[in-house]
Design an enzyme around this catalytic site. Structure first.
Site, mmCIF file in Angstrom:
data_model
loop_
_atom_site.group_PDB
_atom_site.id
_atom_site.type_symbol
_atom_site.label_atom_id
_atom_site.label_comp_id
_atom_site.label_asym_id
_atom_site.label_seq_id
_atom_site.Cartn_x
_atom_site.Cartn_y
_atom_site.Cartn_z
ATOM 1 N N ARG A 102 0.886 -1.184 0.000
ATOM 2 C CA ARG A 102 0.000 0.000 0.000
ATOM 3 C C ARG A 102 0.909 1.215 0.000
ATOM 4 O O ARG A 102 1.693 1.423 0.923
ATOM 5 C CB ARG A 102 -0.900 -0.003 1.236
ATOM 6 C CG ARG A 102 -1.558 1.338 1.490
ATOM 7 C CD ARG A 102 -2.669 1.287 2.491
ATOM 8 N NE ARG A 102 -3.840 0.645 1.935
ATOM 9 C CZ ARG A 102 -5.075 0.731 2.467
ATOM 10 N NH1 ARG A 102 -5.263 1.427 3.566
ATOM 11 N NH2 ARG A 102 -6.085 0.120 1.897
ATOM 12 N N HIS A 129 -7.395 0.817 -6.388
ATOM 13 C CA HIS A 129 -7.586 -0.054 -5.220
ATOM 14 C C HIS A 129 -8.251 -1.356 -5.709
ATOM 15 O O HIS A 129 -9.418 -1.619 -5.421
ATOM 16 C CB HIS A 129 -8.474 0.674 -4.211
ATOM 17 C CG HIS A 129 -8.411 0.113 -2.819
ATOM 18 N ND1 HIS A 129 -7.618 -0.958 -2.472
ATOM 19 C CD2 HIS A 129 -9.049 0.499 -1.677
ATOM 20 C CE1 HIS A 129 -7.780 -1.206 -1.181
ATOM 21 N NE2 HIS A 129 -8.635 -0.349 -0.673
ATOM 22 N N GLN A 132 -10.065 -3.877 -3.247
ATOM 23 C CA GLN A 132 -11.358 -3.393 -2.773
ATOM 24 C C GLN A 132 -12.441 -3.623 -3.828
ATOM 25 O O GLN A 132 -13.540 -4.085 -3.521
ATOM 26 C CB GLN A 132 -11.262 -1.892 -2.458
ATOM 27 C CG GLN A 132 -12.561 -1.282 -1.978
ATOM 28 C CD GLN A 132 -12.976 -1.797 -0.614
ATOM 29 O OE1 GLN A 132 -12.195 -1.747 0.323
ATOM 30 N NE2 GLN A 132 -14.201 -2.310 -0.498
ATOM 31 N N ASP A 220 -17.066 7.597 -1.754
ATOM 32 C CA ASP A 220 -15.817 7.435 -0.994
ATOM 33 C C ASP A 220 -15.495 8.784 -0.373
ATOM 34 O O ASP A 220 -16.100 9.809 -0.724
ATOM 35 C CB ASP A 220 -14.698 6.961 -1.952
ATOM 36 C CG ASP A 220 -13.393 6.618 -1.224
ATOM 37 O OD1 ASP A 220 -13.432 6.423 0.009
ATOM 38 O OD2 ASP A 220 -12.331 6.573 -1.885
ATOM 39 N N CYS A 260 -16.274 1.760 0.624
ATOM 40 C CA CYS A 260 -15.080 0.962 0.927
ATOM 41 C C CYS A 260 -14.652 1.105 2.382
ATOM 42 O O CYS A 260 -13.967 0.226 2.906
ATOM 43 C CB CYS A 260 -13.938 1.331 -0.011
ATOM 44 S SG CYS A 260 -13.341 3.018 0.182
ATOM 45 N N ARG A 288 -13.636 -8.465 1.636
ATOM 46 C CA ARG A 288 -12.215 -8.215 1.404
ATOM 47 C C ARG A 288 -11.418 -9.481 1.730
ATOM 48 O O ARG A 288 -10.504 -9.861 1.006
ATOM 49 C CB ARG A 288 -11.713 -7.058 2.291
ATOM 50 C CG ARG A 288 -12.253 -5.686 1.958
ATOM 51 C CD ARG A 288 -11.747 -5.176 0.638
ATOM 52 N NE ARG A 288 -10.289 -5.142 0.565
ATOM 53 C CZ ARG A 288 -9.518 -4.162 1.032
ATOM 54 N NH1 ARG A 288 -10.069 -3.089 1.568
ATOM 55 N NH2 ARG A 288 -8.207 -4.211 0.918
HETATM 56 N N1 NVA Z 1 -9.819 6.876 -1.356
HETATM 57 C C1 NVA Z 1 -9.442 6.424 -0.040
HETATM 58 C C2 NVA Z 1 -9.700 4.959 0.081
HETATM 59 C C3 NVA Z 1 -9.354 4.383 1.418
HETATM 60 C C4 NVA Z 1 -9.600 2.893 1.500
HETATM 61 C C5 NVA Z 1 -7.991 6.751 0.236
HETATM 62 O O1 NVA Z 1 -7.166 6.561 -0.680
HETATM 63 O O2 NVA Z 1 -7.669 7.192 1.328
HETATM 64 N N1 CP Z 2 -11.162 -0.008 2.462
HETATM 65 C C1 CP Z 2 -9.888 -0.112 2.901
HETATM 66 O O1 CP Z 2 -8.961 -0.351 2.133
HETATM 67 O O2 CP Z 2 -9.760 0.014 4.240
HETATM 68 P P1 CP Z 2 -8.397 0.207 5.040
HETATM 69 O O3 CP Z 2 -7.836 1.555 4.646
HETATM 70 O O4 CP Z 2 -8.811 0.173 6.469
HETATM 71 O O5 CP Z 2 -7.453 -0.892 4.690
#
Ligand code: NVA
Ligand code: CP
Length: 305
Positions: A102, A129, A132, A220, A260, A288
């Site tokens: 990540r 993502h 997800q 989101d 998500c 997930r």
């Molecule tokens: N768009 C959000 C998704 C988190 C799972 C982010 O990148 O923070």
């Molecule tokens: N939706 C998602 O990826 O959650 P986290 O940021 O908690 O991993």
């Protein structure tokens, strides 16, 4: 399938194959049947951003499949002090069997895959993502029983979630309608891809228009990880880009809502709509685990014990 770097890389057949295996693993998990398909294998999980779901579901999934997962925080790895990704990739490839990462830049994930010799799974970048969205597609099929003829609507920031939902939704055969402010559109590579789908894809800056007759509504956060300095500016830009009663009133009466998570109540979604659709949203979170187990088996293992 060697890696999971982005939805753009997957064919429709590969997506359906992952979802079918995920359904099977979920069913078996619920019935106390465990297959140690990744026995003796190790997944390294590199996190340069926070996580609840991704970390816990990958770690638990790996354990359930008979392997183990290593949590590798950016704060502790030499990558956080500037060791090149090319070197990290080649070193980790000699110790472990797969990497989940990540991070911010998509290029870093692609480089890990390019320079390493083990499977790489994208656990979120600024661009996409995919894990997800595989769980999201699994949830939609679970609740609706199909993809064909369904309309997916996404309201909000043209961010990593929007980019992946557009690609995933169109590939499996849904109509996809996006509503986002003019200055916050999805990635140009994704819009280019969507063009091939003609009127199955539409984009507007009017949320009510995108939501009309939708079967599944997504939103989101207005401010993603790494964009915190823009929070106040974004609160102004995204005002009105919210899933609320007015939006639900123009969608299909049996429309489902997905998020998500984490969610910001009264920003991108009202608490009322969120709670009314909590069963769907938390099933999505659960999925997930199952979808990622399927991905790990596909890239790191064999479907036979
Ligand atoms: N768009 C959000 C998704 C988190 C799972 C982010 O990148 O923070
Ligand atoms: N939706 C998602 O990826 O959650 P986290 O940021 O908690 O991993």
């Amino acid at each position: 399938m060697k890696h999971l770097l982005k939805m753009l890389d997957l064919s429709k057949e590969e997506i359906i194959d992952i979802l079918n295996l995920a359904d099977q693993l979920k069913y078996e998990n619920k019935n106390g049947i465990q297959h140690h398909l990744l026995k003796g294998k190790t997944l390294g999980m590199i996190f340069q951003k926070s996580s609840t779901r991704t970390r816990v579901s990958f770690e638990t999934g790996m354990y359930q499949l008979g392997g183990q997962a290593l949590f590798l925080s950016n704060r502790d790895l030499q990558i956080g002090r500037g060791e090149p990704v090319q070197d990290t990739a080649r070193v980790l490839s000699r110790y472990i069997d797969g990497i989940m990462i990540r991070t911010f830049e998509q290029k870093e994930v692609e480089d890990l895959a390019k320079y390493g010799s083990i499977p790489v799974i994208n656990g979120l970048t600024d661009f996409c993502h995919p894990c997800q969205v595989l769980a999201d597609l699994m949830t939609i099929r679970e609740f609706k029983g199909r993809f064909d003829g369904l309309k997916m609507c996404y309201i909000g920031d043209g961010n990593n979630m929007a980019n992946s939902l557009i690609v995933g939704g169109l590939k499996v055969g849904m109509e996809v309608a996006i509503a986002c402010p003019m200055d916050y559109q999805p990635d140009s590579q994704v819009l280019e891809f969507a063009k091939e789908y003609g009127d199955k894809f539409s984009m507007t800056d009017i949320p009510l228009k995108a939501a009309e007759n939708a079967d599944v509504l997504f939103t989101d956060v207005w401010t993603s990880m790494g964009e915190e300095a823009e929070t106040e500016k974004r609160k102004i830009a995204f005002k009105g880009y919210q899933i609320n009663d007015e939006i639900m009133a123009v969608a299909k009466p049996d429309a489902m809502v997905q998020h998500c998570l984490p969610a910001h109540r009264e920003e991108e979604i009202t608490a009322k709509v969120f709670e009314a659709h909590a069963d769907e949203i938390f099933e999505e979170a659960e999925n997930r685990l199952h979808a990622q187990k399927a991905v790990m088996v596909k890239v790191m293992g064999s479907e036979k014990e």
